[in-house]
Design a protein around this motif. Structure first.
Motif, mmCIF file in Angstrom:
data_model
loop_
_atom_site.group_PDB
_atom_site.id
_atom_site.type_symbol
_atom_site.label_atom_id
_atom_site.label_comp_id
_atom_site.label_asym_id
_atom_site.label_seq_id
_atom_site.Cartn_x
_atom_site.Cartn_y
_atom_site.Cartn_z
ATOM 1 N N ALA A 1 -51.525 99.063 -54.588
ATOM 2 C CA ALA A 1 -52.250 99.533 -53.070
ATOM 3 C C ALA A 1 -51.770 99.007 -51.900
ATOM 4 C CB ALA A 1 -53.559 99.941 -53.214
ATOM 5 N N GLN A 2 -51.576 97.069 -51.786
ATOM 6 C CA GLN A 2 -51.301 97.296 -51.319
ATOM 7 C C GLN A 2 -49.732 97.041 -50.366
ATOM 8 O OE1 GLN A 2 -53.003 93.321 -50.946
ATOM 9 N NE2 GLN A 2 -52.478 92.232 -49.165
ATOM 10 N N GLN A 3 -48.850 96.906 -50.849
ATOM 11 C CA GLN A 3 -47.775 97.378 -50.894
ATOM 12 C C GLN A 3 -47.430 98.622 -50.761
ATOM 13 O OE1 GLN A 3 -44.579 98.343 -52.108
ATOM 14 N NE2 GLN A 3 -43.277 96.786 -51.613
ATOM 15 N N ASP B 1 -32.305 86.814 -60.120
ATOM 16 C CA ASP B 1 -31.556 87.859 -59.288
ATOM 17 C C ASP B 1 -31.977 88.862 -60.129
ATOM 18 O OD1 ASP B 1 -31.253 85.918 -57.491
ATOM 19 O OD2 ASP B 1 -29.397 85.441 -58.499
ATOM 20 N N GLU B 2 -31.791 89.396 -61.509
ATOM 21 C CA GLU B 2 -31.316 90.115 -61.912
ATOM 22 C C GLU B 2 -32.444 91.420 -62.056
ATOM 23 O OE1 GLU B 2 -28.856 88.870 -65.685
ATOM 24 O OE2 GLU B 2 -30.066 89.246 -66.183
ATOM 25 N N ILE B 3 -34.197 89.939 -62.327
ATOM 26 C CA ILE B 3 -35.021 90.874 -62.399
ATOM 27 C C ILE B 3 -35.679 91.169 -60.460
ATOM 28 C CG2 ILE B 3 -37.779 90.188 -61.883
ATOM 29 C CD1 ILE B 3 -37.042 88.552 -64.000
ATOM 30 N N ALA B 4 -34.903 90.611 -59.755
ATOM 31 C CA ALA B 4 -35.276 90.845 -58.472
ATOM 32 C C ALA B 4 -34.293 92.542 -58.230
ATOM 33 C CB ALA B 4 -34.460 90.207 -57.271
ATOM 34 N N ALA B 5 -33.454 91.745 -58.197
ATOM 35 C CA ALA B 5 -32.259 93.609 -58.827
ATOM 36 C C ALA B 5 -32.642 95.030 -58.851
ATOM 37 C CB ALA B 5 -30.756 93.367 -58.954
ATOM 38 N N ALA B 6 -33.163 94.385 -60.415
ATOM 39 C CA ALA B 6 -34.383 95.658 -60.582
ATOM 40 C C ALA B 6 -35.469 95.941 -60.169
ATOM 41 C CB ALA B 6 -34.473 95.290 -62.075
ATOM 42 N N ALA B 7 -36.233 95.230 -59.739
ATOM 43 C CA ALA B 7 -36.764 95.513 -58.608
ATOM 44 C C ALA B 7 -37.280 96.353 -57.772
ATOM 45 C CB ALA B 7 -37.837 94.352 -58.244
ATOM 46 N N ILE B 8 -35.786 96.073 -56.926
ATOM 47 C CA ILE B 8 -35.133 96.910 -56.183
ATOM 48 C C ILE B 8 -34.437 98.028 -56.315
ATOM 49 C CG2 ILE B 8 -33.552 96.854 -53.666
ATOM 50 C CD1 ILE B 8 -33.482 94.115 -53.531
ATOM 51 N N HIS B 9 -33.762 98.223 -57.329
ATOM 52 C CA HIS B 9 -33.804 99.546 -57.372
ATOM 53 C C HIS B 9 -34.497 100.794 -57.856
ATOM 54 C CE1 HIS B 9 -28.717 99.365 -58.087
ATOM 55 N NE2 HIS B 9 -28.784 98.207 -57.326
ATOM 56 N N GLU B 10 -35.738 100.134 -58.543
ATOM 57 C CA GLU B 10 -37.117 101.153 -59.545
ATOM 58 C C GLU B 10 -37.336 100.952 -58.474
ATOM 59 O OE1 GLU B 10 -36.429 102.282 -62.683
ATOM 60 O OE2 GLU B 10 -35.007 101.268 -63.459
ATOM 61 N N ASP B 11 -37.454 100.587 -57.325
ATOM 62 C CA ASP B 11 -38.528 100.615 -56.374
ATOM 63 C C ASP B 11 -40.319 100.565 -56.953
ATOM 64 O OD1 ASP B 11 -39.164 101.040 -53.971
ATOM 65 O OD2 ASP B 11 -39.742 103.726 -54.183
ATOM 66 N N VAL B 12 -40.662 99.314 -57.678
ATOM 67 C CA VAL B 12 -41.314 99.148 -58.109
ATOM 68 C C VAL B 12 -42.250 98.622 -56.842
ATOM 69 C CG1 VAL B 12 -40.349 98.662 -60.051
ATOM 70 C CG2 VAL B 12 -41.067 96.566 -58.760
ATOM 71 N N ALA B 13 -43.928 98.668 -57.068
ATOM 72 C CA ALA B 13 -44.648 98.152 -56.007
ATOM 73 C C ALA B 13 -45.547 96.563 -56.438
ATOM 74 C CB ALA B 13 -45.835 99.404 -55.653
ATOM 75 N N ALA B 14 -44.853 96.365 -58.000
ATOM 76 C CA ALA B 14 -45.273 94.966 -57.910
ATOM 77 C C ALA B 14 -44.015 94.375 -59.206
ATOM 78 C CB ALA B 14 -46.959 95.121 -58.096
#
Ligand SMILES: Nc1nc2c(ncn2[C@@H]2O[C@H](COP(=O)(O)OP(=O)(O)O)[C@@H](O)[C@H]2O)c(=O)[nH]1
Ligand SMILES: [Mg+2]
Lengths: 311, 136
Positions: free
Chosen positions: B129-131, B44-57
């Protein structure tokens, strides 16, 4: 990109909307102006943009994590923009400030964004300033801007803040001596972090000499042990005290105007630079000297009709 | 070149982050902006960070067998958070026989100890690139 929808999302405090909005501006994608123009101005008015700067390793990220803890106990929503340099060689960046703030990772009212300088220490101001306002519009009452600050160019970013705390720690002797003369130009508060370590007391006394007024010496220097959460509440109280003071005496408003100018100039430079690079794809070898070629180039640019869609 | 942001994280309890740090640096040296979240993170922490940071992968590393449960758990956490469009790639000490189940669970690609760095970088580039292509 559907800008009205994005605005609605971010004003509702949705993490994804906030994140996408920041990327839109940072990547200078179409719609960025429309988005920024649509931000809630009242919330932007109310936000405190707090700069935390200082040498790497002084404890800025740890301190940020602790300040966020204090703010959250007061039910204040907070944003963090943690800025680190891009590698000049690859253009990439390794952004690790979040590690020290993971205790807040699942809190929906803590918005953390890491940002790389992307080789444009100047050009960063526009993006970071916009990101701070996006966070404010999403309901953050405080936005903390963490930057590594030892040189002059980094200090530009500090000028975006309403209030800046310089974070120092024992063992950074040379850095600190070198910046001592200019400290009051950038810092409203001095934080002597790692007060648990030898040399902290001396550093605090040494920093005292920066202020001529004994009252300032009392009010503007704070000792903390960020790794143990000590001294953080006092620091936060001081920060809010100076925010109130600066709002009342007009300094805060004056700083906002100053950062408006800075950001405007920054964006303009970015835009012109892109156009210049475009034009230089056909080199101007009819001039024998680069300076002469530059003058020709700029003359040409001034006479050009600007296509806003392209910028 | 377009700047791609990626997150590198280590879910689970093992504290061996050499692999994760190695990949994080390799990606940085290839021009990526890498958000590194450190060891012992929950999905859950990884998912939340991924969203906040707007990462592509998202790239995950595992050295001690936790991948079987934890990699799919990250895919799951992203999906629950409304971000199933962010691809997850994984690597570390992963036996070949575990790979099909991982792919089945929605991991985009798995890198085993023999995978070349260039291959990994190319895979991240393509995933990003795909994302980005899917963003309206
Ligand atoms: N002894 C001690 N260590 C600290 C303190 N605050 C931070 N640290 C440690 O200093 C190191 C650098 O901290 P970090 O927050 O990453 O510094 P930054 O580079 O300024 O953001 C970490 O290992 C922290 O745990 C403190 O008050 N006392
Ligand atoms: Mg830091």
């Amino acid at each position: 990109m559907n800008i009205p929808h994005l605005l609605q999302q971010l004003h509702g405090g949705e993490a994804r909307g906030v994140a996408r909005a920041i990327s839109l501006v940072e990547d200078q994608l179409p719609g960025a102006e429309q988005l920024l123009a649509g931000l809630d101005r009242q919330r932007i008015e109310k936000v405190l943009i707090l700069g935390l700067t200082g040498p790497p390793g002084a404890g800025k990220s740890t301190l940020t994590g602790e300040l966020v803890g204090v703010l959250r106990r007061q039910d204040i929503r907070v944003g963090i923009i943690a800025i680190d340099p891009s590698s000049p060689i690859s253009g990439g960046a390794l952004l690790g400030d979040r590690i020290r703030m993971m205790q807040h990772a699942l809190d929906p009212d803590v918005v953390i964004r890491s940002m790389a300088t992307r080789g444009r220490l100047g050009g960063l101001c526009g993006s970071a300033g916009a990101a701070a306002r996006i966070m404010a519009a999403s309901g953050c009452r405080v936005v903390i801007l963490e930057t590594v600050g030892i040189g002059q160019s980094e200090m530009d970013i500090v000028r975006l803040a309403d209030l800046t705390a310089l974070v120092l720690a024992p063992g950074f002797g040379d850095d600190i001596q070198a910046m001592k003369a200019g400290i009051l130009e950038v810092a409203d508060l001095l934080v002597v972090n790692k007060a648990d370590q030898a040399g902290a007391r001396r550093l605090q006394l040494d920093m005292g000499t920066v202020f001529s007024d004994p009252g300032d010496r009392e009010d503007r220097i704070c000792a903390t042990v960020a790794s143990e959460g000590a001294g953080i509440e006092t620091l936060m109280e001081r920060i809010f005290f100076f925010e109130q003071l600066y709002r009342q005496d007009g300094r805060l408003q004056e700083r906002r105007r100053r950062s408006f100018t800075l950001e405007t100039l920054d964006w303009a430079t970015e835009m012109v630079k892109a156009r210049l690079q475009e034009k230089m794809k056909t080199p101007r070898f009819e001039c024998v000297e680069p300076r002469q070629a530059a003058l020709e180039l700029v003359r040409g640019l001034v006479n050009e009709k600007v296509n806003y869609k392209k910028i | 070149m377009k700047k791609y942001r990626v997150l590198i994280g280590k879910p689970g309890l093992d504290g061996h982050d050499r692999g994760a740090k190695f990949i994080a640096r390799a990606l940085r040296d290839a021009g990526f902006e890498v958000i590194y979240t450190g060891i012992r993170r929950t999905p859950d922490e990884i998912a939340a960070a991924a969203i906040h940071e707007d990462v592509a992968a998202v790239g995950l590393s595992s050295m001690s067998g936790g991948h079987v449960r934890l990699f799919p758990a990250v895919v799951d956490a992203l999906s629950r958070a409304g971000a199933s469009d962010i691809p997850v790639l994984g690597g570390g000490i992963i036996p070949a026989e575990d790979v099909p189940a991982m792919i089945e669970a929605g991991i985009r690609q798995i890198f085993t100890p023999g995978t070349k760095v260039e291959t990994i970088i190319a895979a991240f580039t393509e995933a990003c690139a795909q994302q980005h292509g899917q963003r309206e």
